[in-house]
Design a protein around this motif. Structure first.
Motif, PDB file in Angstrom:
ATOM      1  N   PRO A 289      63.206   2.591   7.202  1.00 21.77           N
ATOM      2  CA  PRO A 289      64.084   2.024   7.816  1.00 21.77           C
ATOM      3  C   PRO A 289      65.216   0.829   7.063  1.00 21.77           C
ATOM      4  CG  PRO A 289      62.242   1.469   9.080  1.00 21.77           C
ATOM      5  CD  PRO A 289      61.728   2.076   7.703  1.00 21.77           C
ATOM      6  N   ASP A 290      64.442   0.260   5.802  1.00 22.25           N
ATOM      7  CA  ASP A 290      65.176  -0.609   5.034  1.00 22.25           C
ATOM      8  C   ASP A 290      66.081   0.378   4.206  1.00 22.25           C
ATOM      9  OD1 ASP A 290      64.275  -2.936   6.086  1.00 22.25           O
ATOM     10  OD2 ASP A 290      62.473  -3.091   4.576  1.00 22.25           O
ATOM     11  N   ALA A 291      65.388   1.537   3.828  1.00 25.94           N
ATOM     12  CA  ALA A 291      66.298   2.209   2.887  1.00 25.94           C
ATOM     13  C   ALA A 291      67.609   2.985   3.717  1.00 25.94           C
ATOM     14  CB  ALA A 291      65.377   3.636   2.406  1.00 25.94           C
ATOM     15  N   VAL A 292      67.354   3.100   5.246  1.00 27.50           N
ATOM     16  CA  VAL A 292      68.631   3.545   5.652  1.00 27.50           C
ATOM     17  C   VAL A 292      69.490   2.314   5.682  1.00 27.50           C
ATOM     18  CG1 VAL A 292      69.324   4.074   8.005  1.00 27.50           C
ATOM     19  CG2 VAL A 292      67.353   5.232   7.162  1.00 27.50           C
ATOM     20  N   ALA A 293      69.109   1.173   6.084  1.00 28.87           N
ATOM     21  CA  ALA A 293      69.914  -0.046   6.120  1.00 28.87           C
ATOM     22  C   ALA A 293      70.813  -0.065   4.768  1.00 28.87           C
ATOM     23  CB  ALA A 293      69.294  -1.008   6.559  1.00 28.87           C
ATOM     24  N   ALA A 294      70.136  -0.017   3.688  1.00 33.19           N
ATOM     25  CA  ALA A 294      70.598  -0.163   2.202  1.00 33.19           C
ATOM     26  C   ALA A 294      71.558   1.173   1.966  1.00 33.19           C
ATOM     27  CB  ALA A 294      69.577  -0.401   1.324  1.00 33.19           C
ATOM     28  N   GLY A 295      71.426   2.158   2.963  1.00 39.08           N
ATOM     29  CA  GLY A 295      72.398   3.229   2.158  1.00 39.08           C
ATOM     30  C   GLY A 295      71.957   4.257   1.289  1.00 39.08           C
ATOM     31  N   ILE A 296      70.455   3.940   1.031  1.00 39.65           N
ATOM     32  CA  ILE A 296      69.746   4.824   0.212  1.00 39.65           C
ATOM     33  C   ILE A 296      69.618   6.186   0.524  1.00 39.65           C
ATOM     34  CG2 ILE A 296      67.620   4.993  -1.308  1.00 39.65           C
ATOM     35  CD1 ILE A 296      67.339   1.977  -1.277  1.00 39.65           C
ATOM     36  N   VAL A 297      69.209   6.263   1.982  1.00 40.64           N
ATOM     37  CA  VAL A 297      68.684   7.548   2.492  1.00 40.64           C
ATOM     38  C   VAL A 297      69.703   7.444   3.772  1.00 40.64           C
ATOM     39  CG1 VAL A 297      66.346   7.685   1.567  1.00 40.64           C
ATOM     40  CG2 VAL A 297      66.966   6.712   4.043  1.00 40.64           C
ATOM     41  N   ASP A 298      69.767   8.636   4.215  1.00 41.80           N
ATOM     42  CA  ASP A 298      70.585   8.927   5.678  1.00 41.80           C
ATOM     43  C   ASP A 298      69.887   8.868   6.802  1.00 41.80           C
ATOM     44  OD1 ASP A 298      73.333   9.971   4.177  1.00 41.80           O
ATOM     45  OD2 ASP A 298      71.577  11.033   3.162  1.00 41.80           O
ATOM     46  N   GLN A 299      68.794   9.283   6.599  1.00 43.93           N
ATOM     47  CA  GLN A 299      68.030   9.178   8.119  1.00 43.93           C
ATOM     48  C   GLN A 299      66.405   8.771   7.707  1.00 43.93           C
ATOM     49  OE1 GLN A 299      68.184  11.902  11.153  1.00 43.93           O
ATOM     50  NE2 GLN A 299      70.064  13.068  10.238  1.00 43.93           N
ATOM     51  N   ALA A 300      65.644   7.920   8.594  1.00 44.70           N
ATOM     52  CA  ALA A 300      64.315   7.766   8.382  1.00 44.70           C
ATOM     53  C   ALA A 300      63.571   8.226   9.986  1.00 44.70           C
ATOM     54  CB  ALA A 300      64.017   6.259   8.227  1.00 44.70           C
ATOM     55  N   VAL A 301      62.790   9.199   9.662  1.00 44.66           N
ATOM     56  CA  VAL A 301      62.316   9.693  11.064  1.00 44.66           C
ATOM     57  C   VAL A 301      60.718   9.869  10.733  1.00 44.66           C
ATOM     58  CG1 VAL A 301      64.224  11.244  11.412  1.00 44.66           C
ATOM     59  CG2 VAL A 301      62.442  11.994  10.097  1.00 44.66           C
ATOM     60  N   GLU A 302      60.162  10.425  11.949  1.00 38.22           N
ATOM     61  CA  GLU A 302      58.696  10.461  11.993  1.00 38.22           C
ATOM     62  C   GLU A 302      58.150  11.345  10.921  1.00 38.22           C
ATOM     63  OE1 GLU A 302      56.633   8.449  13.601  1.00 38.22           O
ATOM     64  OE2 GLU A 302      58.440   7.599  14.124  1.00 38.22           O
ATOM     65  N   GLU A 303      56.960  11.388  10.364  1.00 40.00           N
ATOM     66  CA  GLU A 303      56.467  12.257   9.332  1.00 40.00           C
ATOM     67  C   GLU A 303      56.588  13.728   9.577  1.00 40.00           C
ATOM     68  OE1 GLU A 303      52.328  13.124   7.072  1.00 40.00           O
ATOM     69  OE2 GLU A 303      52.061  11.904   8.958  1.00 40.00           O
ATOM     70  N   GLU A 304      56.257  14.101  10.972  1.00 45.67           N
ATOM     71  CA  GLU A 304      56.510  15.650  11.314  1.00 45.67           C
ATOM     72  C   GLU A 304      57.860  16.136  11.383  1.00 45.67           C
ATOM     73  OE1 GLU A 304      55.796  13.385  14.864  1.00 45.67           O
ATOM     74  OE2 GLU A 304      55.002  13.276  12.992  1.00 45.67           O
TER      75      GLU A 304
END
Length: 223
Positions: A164-179
């Motif tokens: 979630p922090d990586a999404v907020a910082a613009g590092i990644v585009d999405q954060a989702v469940e492992e599967e």
């Protein structure tokens, strides 16, 4: 060693289930896979994925310790891998199911999109903590992909970003469940297969011309 698979129009580069450090043989395997992707022509995309605890833990420091006389040529090969991924003539998506550290984090930034696991795993540039300065090429890549504020914090504090922090910082585009990490990455890639080809390559090359020039400067790669 990394292996290349294909799911309809999406190539999947499987990095492995270990730390996926950048051993010279590992780099050669990734380059061979990218050769195959480039030869496939248009109407394809690429997802880079791994299994286990790590996406990639970065440079192979153990190999470097035993081969210090090859340090410069090794860095050149890492830089070239980053540059090649940045300019690849297909849409690329990194599926970050586990820890993504150091050069592994930079490798993820060389992709067009990133999907990260939301509940576990960190994205981190630990160089300030492990006393290894970023090369000019690495700095250029990081600063081209991240906002100035995020690049500053990530590079000088070695902060560990969860999904979630990586999404907020613009590092990644999405954060989702492992599967859902790999499935989401494949869905993004599949939606963009029509972009592959010379026009996309030209757009990327011109957009990131200064970064690519710095990464490909073999005269002073450690500067």
């Amino acid at each position: 060693m990394p292996v290349l698979d294909r799911q309809d129009d999406v190539f999947i580069l499987e990095l492995g289930d270990g730390e996926n450090r950048f051993h010279p043989d590992w780099i050669a395997s990734v380059n061979a896979a990218l050769d195959a992707v480039e030869k496939a022509g248009e109407s394809c995309a690429l997802v880079t994925a791994a299994t286990g605890k790590f996406f990639s833990n970065g440079l192979d420091l153990e190999w470097l310790g035993a081969n210090a006389d090859h340090y410069q040529s090794y860095v050149v090969s890492v830089h070239e891998l980053f540059a090649r991924m940045v300019a690849l003539p297909v849409i690329t998506v990194a599926a970050l199911q586990g820890h993504t550290f150091a050069a592994g984090a930079m490798f993820s930034l060389a992709h067009d999109f990133r999907v990260m696991r939301a509940d576990r795993g960190y994205w981190c540039l630990p160089e300030a903590d492990i006393n290894i300065p970023f090369t000019r090429g690495m700095s250029a890549l990081i600063q081209a992909r991240l906002t100035p504020q995020t690049a500053h914090q990530a590079m000088i504090t070695a902060r560990r970003y969860g999904g979630p922090d990586a999404v907020a910082a613009g590092i990644v585009d999405q954060a989702v469940e492992e599967e859902s990490v790999r499935r989401t990455a494949v869905e993004i890639a599949a939606s963009q297969v029509g972009k592959a080809g010379p026009t996309l390559a030209t757009i990327k090359t011109r957009m990131y011309a200064p970064v690519l020039a710095t990464l490909r400067d073999q005269g002073d790669p450690l500067g």
